[in-house]
Scaffold this motif. Structure first.
Motif, PDB file in Angstrom:
ATOM      1  N   ARG A 108       1.040  -1.405   0.118  1.00 46.26           N
ATOM      2  CA  ARG A 108      -0.328  -0.048   0.292  1.00 46.26           C
ATOM      3  C   ARG A 108       1.026   1.637  -0.191  1.00 46.26           C
ATOM      4  O   ARG A 108       1.905   1.034   0.537  1.00 46.26           O
ATOM      5  CB  ARG A 108      -1.313  -0.201   1.156  1.00 46.26           C
ATOM      6  N   GLU A 109       0.270   2.279  -0.213  1.00 44.76           N
ATOM      7  CA  GLU A 109       0.657   3.437  -0.482  1.00 44.76           C
ATOM      8  C   GLU A 109       1.420   3.879   1.245  1.00 44.76           C
ATOM      9  O   GLU A 109       1.008   3.581   1.430  1.00 44.76           O
ATOM     10  CB  GLU A 109      -0.179   4.624  -1.281  1.00 44.76           C
ATOM     11  N   ARG A 110       2.255   4.820   1.168  1.00 46.23           N
ATOM     12  CA  ARG A 110       2.648   5.575   2.478  1.00 46.23           C
ATOM     13  C   ARG A 110       1.495   6.412   3.033  1.00 46.23           C
ATOM     14  O   ARG A 110       0.803   7.096   2.414  1.00 46.23           O
ATOM     15  CB  ARG A 110       4.322   5.267   2.983  1.00 46.23           C
ATOM     16  N   GLY A 111       1.057   6.291   3.943  1.00 42.37           N
ATOM     17  CA  GLY A 111      -0.341   7.079   4.064  1.00 42.37           C
ATOM     18  C   GLY A 111      -1.486   6.716   4.478  1.00 42.37           C
ATOM     19  O   GLY A 111      -2.640   7.313   4.785  1.00 42.37           O
ATOM     20  N   ALA A 112      -1.513   5.911   3.580  1.00 43.85           N
ATOM     21  CA  ALA A 112      -2.600   5.109   3.098  1.00 43.85           C
ATOM     22  C   ALA A 112      -3.414   3.556   3.948  1.00 43.85           C
ATOM     23  O   ALA A 112      -2.112   3.740   4.667  1.00 43.85           O
ATOM     24  CB  ALA A 112      -2.782   4.987   1.561  1.00 43.85           C
ATOM     25  N   GLY A 113      -3.965   3.848   4.537  1.00 38.59           N
ATOM     26  CA  GLY A 113      -4.840   3.165   5.577  1.00 38.59           C
ATOM     27  C   GLY A 113      -4.627   3.386   7.250  1.00 38.59           C
ATOM     28  O   GLY A 113      -4.350   4.654   7.155  1.00 38.59           O
TER      29      GLY A 113
ATOM     30  N   ASP B  37      -0.839  12.327  18.267  1.00 37.67           N
ATOM     31  CA  ASP B  37      -2.160  12.913  19.622  1.00 37.67           C
ATOM     32  C   ASP B  37      -0.992  14.268  20.608  1.00 37.67           C
ATOM     33  O   ASP B  37      -1.490  14.754  21.043  1.00 37.67           O
ATOM     34  CB  ASP B  37      -1.462  12.023  20.733  1.00 37.67           C
ATOM     35  N   ARG B  38       0.322  13.855  20.352  1.00 44.66           N
ATOM     36  CA  ARG B  38       1.440  14.940  20.577  1.00 44.66           C
ATOM     37  C   ARG B  38       1.049  15.968  19.901  1.00 44.66           C
ATOM     38  O   ARG B  38       0.607  17.305  20.854  1.00 44.66           O
ATOM     39  CB  ARG B  38       2.210  14.947  20.500  1.00 44.66           C
ATOM     40  N   LEU B  39       0.593  16.239  18.954  1.00 50.99           N
ATOM     41  CA  LEU B  39       0.322  17.856  18.106  1.00 50.99           C
ATOM     42  C   LEU B  39      -0.998  17.840  18.313  1.00 50.99           C
ATOM     43  O   LEU B  39      -1.031  19.495  18.101  1.00 50.99           O
ATOM     44  CB  LEU B  39       0.702  17.328  16.346  1.00 50.99           C
ATOM     45  N   GLN B  40      -1.716  17.245  18.437  1.00 44.10           N
ATOM     46  CA  GLN B  40      -3.540  17.732  18.951  1.00 44.10           C
ATOM     47  C   GLN B  40      -3.174  17.988  19.842  1.00 44.10           C
ATOM     48  O   GLN B  40      -4.460  18.700  20.828  1.00 44.10           O
ATOM     49  CB  GLN B  40      -4.543  16.807  18.699  1.00 44.10           C
ATOM     50  N   ALA B  41      -2.215  18.067  21.380  1.00 42.97           N
ATOM     51  CA  ALA B  41      -2.363  17.775  22.736  1.00 42.97           C
ATOM     52  C   ALA B  41      -2.337  19.930  22.813  1.00 42.97           C
ATOM     53  O   ALA B  41      -1.775  20.208  21.962  1.00 42.97           O
ATOM     54  CB  ALA B  41      -1.637  17.506  22.941  1.00 42.97           C
ATOM     55  N   PHE B  42      -3.240  20.196  23.240  1.00 42.91           N
ATOM     56  CA  PHE B  42      -3.483  21.325  24.038  1.00 42.91           C
ATOM     57  C   PHE B  42      -1.903  21.406  24.836  1.00 42.91           C
ATOM     58  O   PHE B  42      -1.712  21.501  26.353  1.00 42.91           O
ATOM     59  CB  PHE B  42      -5.023  22.233  24.904  1.00 42.91           C
ATOM     60  N   PRO B  43      -1.616  23.330  24.639  1.00 43.62           N
ATOM     61  CA  PRO B  43      -0.752  23.456  25.684  1.00 43.62           C
ATOM     62  C   PRO B  43      -0.995  23.103  27.129  1.00 43.62           C
ATOM     63  O   PRO B  43      -2.237  23.794  27.461  1.00 43.62           O
ATOM     64  CB  PRO B  43      -0.162  24.893  25.372  1.00 43.62           C
ATOM     65  N   GLY B  44      -0.912  23.171  27.922  1.00 41.17           N
ATOM     66  CA  GLY B  44      -0.382  22.422  29.539  1.00 41.17           C
ATOM     67  C   GLY B  44      -0.632  21.618  30.134  1.00 41.17           C
ATOM     68  O   GLY B  44      -0.845  20.833  30.974  1.00 41.17           O
ATOM     69  N   GLU B  45      -1.750  20.521  28.848  1.00 42.96           N
ATOM     70  CA  GLU B  45      -2.132  19.404  29.470  1.00 42.96           C
ATOM     71  C   GLU B  45      -1.340  18.142  29.342  1.00 42.96           C
ATOM     72  O   GLU B  45      -1.331  17.360  29.701  1.00 42.96           O
ATOM     73  CB  GLU B  45      -2.925  19.042  28.120  1.00 42.96           C
TER      74      GLU B  45
ATOM     75  N   ARG C 211       0.359   7.238  15.725  1.00 41.02           N
ATOM     76  CA  ARG C 211      -0.680   7.922  16.536  1.00 41.02           C
ATOM     77  C   ARG C 211      -0.153   8.768  17.241  1.00 41.02           C
ATOM     78  O   ARG C 211      -0.636   9.781  18.151  1.00 41.02           O
ATOM     79  CB  ARG C 211      -1.549   6.905  16.523  1.00 41.02           C
ATOM     80  N   ARG C 212       0.569   8.096  18.136  1.00 40.25           N
ATOM     81  CA  ARG C 212       1.299   9.193  19.361  1.00 40.25           C
ATOM     82  C   ARG C 212       2.135  10.460  19.053  1.00 40.25           C
ATOM     83  O   ARG C 212       1.352  11.695  19.491  1.00 40.25           O
ATOM     84  CB  ARG C 212       2.572   8.607  19.976  1.00 40.25           C
ATOM     85  N   GLU C 213       2.277  10.179  17.604  1.00 35.12           N
ATOM     86  CA  GLU C 213       2.787  11.315  17.322  1.00 35.12           C
ATOM     87  C   GLU C 213       1.687  12.615  16.715  1.00 35.12           C
ATOM     88  O   GLU C 213       1.899  13.617  17.213  1.00 35.12           O
ATOM     89  CB  GLU C 213       3.556  11.366  15.530  1.00 35.12           C
TER      90      GLU C 213
END
Length: 139
Positions: free
Chosen positions: A112-117, A128-136, A124-126
């Motif tokens: 499969r192509e990279r990024g598909a699926g 979640d880390r980007l979407q976390a609000f500052p201070g959480e 997923r951890r990366e």
């Protein structure tokens, strides 16, 4: 000509359902008859629907199997349902070979192509880390 007399080799005829059974192209005579009745068998380019249709040496039989069509030429009528080596002498296989597959198509379904699926655990951890609000993250 009486029924018990032998016919010359060129005139020997046999019911198509019996011949398919003797040639081991169908597992039973009743299955051979059903495939003829359903229109899965043609003799010399003519679709037949009667299991009593007679075939003789030189006839070309096309039978639709589960995944492909088989083209055979009748060489002789069968006398019994014997082993494969004996049944193979009743016909010559004229089925055309399957079309060649391209090498890249063999493996296209497995990759499969990279990024598909679904994302990997690391991706997923990366996310979640980007979407976390500052201070959480402060505990």
């Amino acid at each position: 000509m009486a029924r018990n007399e032998e016919q010359p080799a060129g005139q020997a005829r046999q019911r198509i359902d019996k011949w398919l059974f003797f040639a081991r192209l169908r597992k039973s005579r009743s299955l051979a008859a059903k495939s003829v009745e359903s229109g899965d068998v043609s003799v010399n380019g003519v679709n037949i629907r009667q299991p009593s249709h007679a075939v003789r040496p030189g006839d070309v039989v096309v039978i639709s199997l589960d995944r492909h069509d088989m083209v055979v030429k009748v060489l002789q009528p069968g006398e019994r349902r014997g082993p494969y080596e004996e049944a193979r002498l009743l016909y010559s296989d004229m089925t055309p070979p399957p079309p060649p597959r391209e090498e890249r198509n063999l493996f296209a379904q497995a990759t499969r192509e990279r990024g598909a699926g679904r994302p990997t655990k690391r991706e997923r951890r990366e996310t979640d880390r980007l979407q976390a609000f500052p201070g959480e993250d402060d505990d």
